[in-house]
Every structure is written in structure tokens, then in C-alpha cells.
Design a protein around this motif. Sequence first.
Motif, short mmCIF file in Angstrom:
data_model
loop_
_atom_site.label_atom_id
_atom_site.label_comp_id
_atom_site.label_asym_id
_atom_site.label_seq_id
_atom_site.Cartn_x
_atom_site.Cartn_y
_atom_site.Cartn_z
N PRO A 24 39.17 54.16 25.63
CA PRO A 24 37.84 53.64 25.26
C PRO A 24 37.75 52.12 25.37
CG PRO A 24 38.49 55.38 23.75
CD PRO A 24 39.68 55.12 24.63
N LEU A 25 38.81 51.41 24.98
CA LEU A 25 38.79 49.95 25.12
C LEU A 25 38.74 49.56 26.58
CD1 LEU A 25 39.03 47.05 24.08
CD2 LEU A 25 41.52 47.32 24.13
N ALA A 26 39.54 50.22 27.42
CA ALA A 26 39.55 49.89 28.84
C ALA A 26 38.19 50.14 29.48
CB ALA A 26 40.63 50.71 29.56
N SER A 27 37.49 51.18 29.05
CA SER A 27 36.15 51.44 29.57
C SER A 27 35.21 50.30 29.23
CB SER A 27 35.60 52.76 29.00
OG SER A 27 36.37 53.86 29.44
N ARG A 28 35.35 49.75 28.03
CA ARG A 28 34.52 48.59 27.66
C ARG A 28 34.92 47.37 28.46
NH1 ARG A 28 35.71 50.33 22.39
NH2 ARG A 28 36.80 48.37 21.92
N LEU A 29 36.22 47.19 28.66
CA LEU A 29 36.69 46.04 29.44
C LEU A 29 36.19 46.09 30.88
CD1 LEU A 29 40.41 45.80 28.24
CD2 LEU A 29 38.54 44.23 27.67
N SER A 30 36.07 47.29 31.43
CA SER A 30 35.66 47.42 32.83
C SER A 30 34.27 46.87 33.06
CB SER A 30 35.74 48.88 33.29
OG SER A 30 34.81 49.67 32.58
N GLU A 31 33.43 46.84 32.01
CA GLU A 31 32.07 46.32 32.14
C GLU A 31 32.06 44.80 32.28
OE1 GLU A 31 29.90 47.64 28.79
OE2 GLU A 31 30.22 49.78 29.16
N HIS A 32 33.14 44.15 31.85
CA HIS A 32 33.15 42.68 31.85
C HIS A 32 34.18 42.07 32.80
CE1 HIS A 32 30.64 43.01 28.30
NE2 HIS A 32 31.55 43.75 27.72
N THR A 33 35.21 42.83 33.17
CA THR A 33 36.30 42.25 33.93
C THR A 33 35.87 41.77 35.30
OG1 THR A 33 37.88 43.67 32.76
CG2 THR A 33 38.62 42.67 34.81
N ALA A 34 35.13 42.61 36.03
CA ALA A 34 34.70 42.21 37.37
C ALA A 34 33.83 40.97 37.31
CB ALA A 34 33.97 43.36 38.06
N THR A 35 32.93 40.90 36.31
CA THR A 35 32.07 39.73 36.14
C THR A 35 32.89 38.49 35.83
OG1 THR A 35 30.24 41.10 35.36
CG2 THR A 35 30.17 38.76 34.81
N ALA A 36 33.87 38.62 34.94
CA ALA A 36 34.72 37.48 34.59
C ALA A 36 35.54 37.01 35.79
CB ALA A 36 35.64 37.86 33.44
N LEU A 37 36.06 37.96 36.57
CA LEU A 37 36.86 37.61 37.73
C LEU A 37 36.01 36.89 38.76
CD1 LEU A 37 39.63 37.81 39.06
CD2 LEU A 37 38.96 40.05 39.97
N ASP A 38 34.79 37.38 38.97
CA ASP A 38 33.91 36.73 39.93
C ASP A 38 33.54 35.33 39.47
OD1 ASP A 38 32.23 37.03 42.39
OD2 ASP A 38 30.61 36.66 40.97
N ALA A 39 33.31 35.17 38.16
CA ALA A 39 32.99 33.84 37.63
C ALA A 39 34.16 32.88 37.81
CB ALA A 39 32.62 33.95 36.15
N ALA A 40 35.39 33.36 37.61
CA ALA A 40 36.58 32.53 37.81
C ALA A 40 36.70 32.09 39.27
CB ALA A 40 37.83 33.28 37.37
N ARG A 41 36.43 33.03 40.18
CA ARG A 41 36.48 32.67 41.60
C ARG A 41 35.48 31.57 41.91
NH1 ARG A 41 36.50 38.51 42.74
NH2 ARG A 41 38.62 39.18 43.25
N ARG A 42 34.27 31.68 41.32
CA ARG A 42 33.25 30.68 41.60
C ARG A 42 33.68 29.29 41.11
NH1 ARG A 42 28.34 33.11 42.85
NH2 ARG A 42 28.44 35.37 42.70
N VAL A 43 34.37 29.25 39.97
CA VAL A 43 34.83 27.97 39.45
C VAL A 43 35.76 27.29 40.46
CG1 VAL A 43 36.27 26.88 37.70
CG2 VAL A 43 34.55 28.57 37.03
N PHE A 44 36.72 28.05 40.99
CA PHE A 44 37.71 27.45 41.87
C PHE A 44 37.25 27.31 43.32
CE2 PHE A 44 40.25 28.92 38.28
CZ PHE A 44 40.98 27.76 38.02
N GLU A 45 36.12 27.97 43.66
CA GLU A 45 35.56 27.80 44.99
C GLU A 45 34.57 26.64 45.06
OE1 GLU A 45 33.79 31.53 45.91
OE2 GLU A 45 35.69 32.50 46.47
N SER A 46 34.19 26.09 43.90
CA SER A 46 33.22 25.00 43.87
C SER A 46 33.79 23.75 44.54
CB SER A 46 32.82 24.68 42.42
OG SER A 46 32.20 25.79 41.82
N GLN A 47 32.91 23.02 45.19
CA GLN A 47 33.33 21.82 45.93
C GLN A 47 32.42 20.66 45.55
OE1 GLN A 47 33.02 22.89 50.04
NE2 GLN A 47 34.53 24.53 49.89
N ALA A 48 32.97 19.45 45.58
CA ALA A 48 32.19 18.25 45.27
C ALA A 48 31.06 18.07 46.28
CB ALA A 48 33.09 17.02 45.25
N GLU A 49 31.34 18.32 47.55
CA GLU A 49 30.33 18.26 48.59
C GLU A 49 30.33 19.59 49.32
OE1 GLU A 49 30.91 14.94 51.12
OE2 GLU A 49 30.76 13.45 49.51
#
Length: 310
Positions: free
Chosen positions: A68-93
Motif C-alpha cells: 500500500p505504501l509503494a502504491s502511494r509512492l508510485s503517484e509521486h515518484t515519477a513526478t519527483a524524478l522528472d522535477a529533479a531532471r529539470r533542475v539539473f538540465e537547466s542552463q544559464a543561457e
Amino acid sequence: MSDQPPLSRLDLNLLVSLDALLTERSVTRAAERLHLSQPALSASLARLRAHFNDPILARTGNTYELTPLASRLSEHTATALDAARRVFESQAEWDPSQSTREFAIYGSDYSFSTTGRRVAALAAERAPGVRFRFMLHTPQIVEDAVNRLRGTDAMLMPHGFLTDLPFTDLWTDTWVIVAAEDNPAIDEQITIDDVARLPWVFTYQSRTAFTSATRQIQQLGIEPHVEAVVESFLALPMFIAGTNRLALVQAGLADYARRVAGVRVFEPPFDATPIHNAMWWHPVHRRDPEHEWLRTLVVEAAAGLHDDSA
């Protein structure tokens, strides 16, 4: 001081492992997906189990199921992972012509077949490396829009469903009624009597998911006889052809409906509320130069649709 553990104590690589494990529900398949050895991913699973004090994957016979906990985590993990990617893909220019960024946008098949296709076409000319992921929304996604939009770029939705989020107005559409060409119950025009006595196909029908025009029919004191509900505007004409049903569709899809299903298009016998389309996003994207470029592109694409319908 905060009671939460500092991020420096957390290994964000575990987020990647967690996402793969929740998706694959198998250590072997998750390891193959990440190009890791099975022992390495088993070690990550052990650390995740210790962190959450939960098995994450529970064996049932010869397979594993999410706890049950993992099912709840699955709703947020992909979103969190995508947000982390966006942080490190950001560029000054940011140069869109050299970018390989992927933009993720929620919407209906109506918004994708109108605004979305033009967005992709314009981007292909100016930023050929940029990609788009157009994802169909659901009533649950719309209800959780604030959280969903933290990890995605935008949602294409008419006004009337979202509040307290930044938006950019796009183009305005209208509603039309479609009926089969060979429907013997229809004369030259649709009347209020036709609306009340003939069966209907709705695109959405729930407390939080509906179209403004179908809601208006009910406000006129008419309870339409709904024979089918299909959560797709593009599929809707196929449920009309060869029947005596009626349906409401956006005028921007009227030509498509005629081509694919041979339907007739009528003006509603009531003053249908216009569809004010908009692009919605989370405030975290407000000063992101890449997102600013996206917003400008979407506005330009929608303006082209308005010009076509004028």
C-alpha cells in the motif's frame, strides 16, 4: 530547525531505483531497465526498505505486488524524478535551436489535435531537438493539478475547471451539435424538443468532469437520455454515425467529424457558452526562460487556430 532529514543525507540515485522498481515490480526487470546488475539493484531495494520501513515489493505466489505504501509512492515518484531532471538540465543561457529538452503537457485529445499539433510543428522548424510529451488528462489529474504541474510543464484546459494557477489565454471556440447524416429524426435544424427526446453521447459525465454545454442543457430543465459516455472528443463522431444519437463537439473539430463519420453539424438551439481555452502552469515555472519560450510558442500556435476559424 526542521525535523526532516537534510537532503545531503539522502542518495537521490535511490529515486531512480525506486521509480524503476515501482514501474517494473521486479528486481530483475528493473535492473535490466537501468543497465545495472541484479545484486546492485537488490542493495538499493534493501536501502529503500530500511528508509521507508516497508517491503515496497511483496511476493504473491510467483510475482511481486506493490505494498500500500509503494502504491502511494508510485503517484509521486515519477513526478519527483522528472522535477529533479529539470533542475539539473537547466542552463544559464538556453538556445532552443540547440536544445534537446522534453516538454510535458497534459490535455484532452481536442487540445492536442488543435493547439498541440501546431505547437509541435512550429517547434520542429525552430528547435528540431526539442521534444514534446502530450499526455491525456483524467478527472483525477485535473483535480490534483497543482501537484501534477510541479513536475510537468503545462495543462491545456478551458476556463472553469482550474483556479489559483497562472494561465495564458489562447483561443476561443464554440459548441456545435452533430448527428448522423441519415438520422430520420432530424429536420433542417436541431430544436429544443430534439435535445429532450433524442438519445445522447456525452464526452464526460461526473460531478467534476463535464462540458459547459452539457451542463447548460441540464440547467434548461432537460435531463438528456445518455446512451454512452466516451472520454474522447475525437472518438465521439464514431458513436454518432448510423444512430439517432446527438452529441456536442467543439466547432474546431467539426470538419474532422464530417470527414471521419459523415455527420451533419448544427448550431445548438440555445446560447451555448463559448469555450475559452487556456494554458495553465505552476508558479515555479514563471521565470524559467525555457518555459517562457514554450508559453510564447503555444500562444502563437493557438493564434493560428483562431485565424483559421475566423
